[in-house]
Design an enzyme around this catalytic site. Structure first.
Site, PDB file in Angstrom:
ATOM      1  CD  GLU A  12      -2.980  -0.912   2.348  1.00 26.12           C
ATOM      2  OE1 GLU A  12      -2.773  -0.037   3.215  1.00 26.12           O
ATOM      3  OE2 GLU A  12      -3.934  -1.710   2.406  1.00 26.12           O
ATOM      4  CD  GLU A  23      -3.786   7.193   7.652  1.00 19.51           C
ATOM      5  OE1 GLU A  23      -3.514   6.300   8.463  1.00 19.51           O
ATOM      6  OE2 GLU A  23      -4.203   6.952   6.514  1.00 19.51           O
TER       7      GLU A  23
END
EC number: 4.2.1.20
Length: 277
Positions: free
Chosen positions: A43, A54
């Site tokens: 990824e 995140e």
């Protein structure tokens, strides 16, 4: 190789790094080190200024990448410059996809991604209910669309996600944002159990940091593991200490091998996976 093919020969190790962190050339070395360490899929983060899914570790990686000049156009150049053979997944936010090209909409971005060799997308801020245009573009160009399933996702919403997903489903191992943890959440087992009836590979992420974590998660029934923050920590530490790229790449490869070995060990502790039809 398709994303589902990457899961066909055993548990898949899916590492994440932000493209261009901390700089373009070093980042190329780091991503290539992950393949040497056993990655089955990689990824690649295309940084966005507001990465809502995140934790601090990857937020800081996004900042370093943006400060180094990473843009969607530069990202596509980065993918073309990589010397890897495993499938690549672009993890980014829908604003960047929608606004790329001369006209708004996801099609130009998806077309370019397919051209440079991207196999699929993870778009954390795009609900399944609003994913129709991106799903259509992915279908047109033969790319997969991966969705994140949280521990709280159930019922009709889960069904809606699983109708849209392809390649693999990103199973969130715990609630909250990404980040390496010292133990594996008990929610992992229940999350995997909820997905048993869906015929798509299940890759568990959020908080995996070592081989023991990987072993336990795969032994619990996961088809793969997704690891980001623990690897990004190595990049950040090397950057802060002024270490050369080769040294940092060696550390990444070492942790990657530990994670891959853990996943393989976990697979040996469970019954054989039934064949997918």
């Amino acid at each position: 190789m398709s994303l589902e093919d990457a899961f066909s020969d055993g548990p898949a190790f899916v590492p994440y790094l932000a493209a261009g962190d901390p700089d373009y050339e070093s980042s190329l070395e780091y991503v290539e080190a992950l393949e040497r360490g056993g990655a089955d899929v990689i990824e690649l983060g295309l940084p966005f200024s507001e990465p809502i899914a995140e934790g601090p570790t990857i937020q800081n990686a996004v900042v370093r990448s943006l400060e180094g000049g990473m843009t969607p156009t530069r990202f596509f150049e980065f993918v073309e410059d990589l010397d890897v053979s495993v499938p690549l997944v672009c993890m980014t936010y829908y604003n960047l996809i929608y606004r790329y090209g001369d006209e708004p909409g996801p099609r130009p971005f998806v077309e370019k991604a397919a051209e440079v060799g991207i196999e699929g997308f993870v778009v954390p801020d795009l609900p399944a209910e609003e994913a129709g245009p991106l799903r259509e573009a992915c279908d047109e160009f033969g790319l997969d669309l991966v969705f994140i399933v949280a521990p709280t996702t159930r019922g009709e919403r889960l069904d809606r996600i699983m109708e849209q997903v392809s390649g693999y489903v990103y199973v969130q191992a715990r609630l909250g944002t990404t980040g390496a943890q010292s133990s594996v959440s008990d929610q992992t087992d229940s999350s995997l159990e909820r997905l048993t009836d869906y015929d798509v590979p299940k890759a568990v992420g959020f908080g995996i940091s070592d081989g023991d974590h990987a072993e336990r998660i795969v032994a619990s029934g996961a088809d793969g593991i997704i690891v980001g923050s623990a690897l990004v920590d190595i990049v950040a530490e090397g950057h802060e200490n002024g270490d050369d790229a080769e040294t940092v790449a060696d550390r990444l490869e070492t942790l990657a091998r530990e994670l891959e070995d853990g996943a393989v060990a976990g697979a040996s502790q469970r019954p054989p996976h039934p064949e997918r039809t």
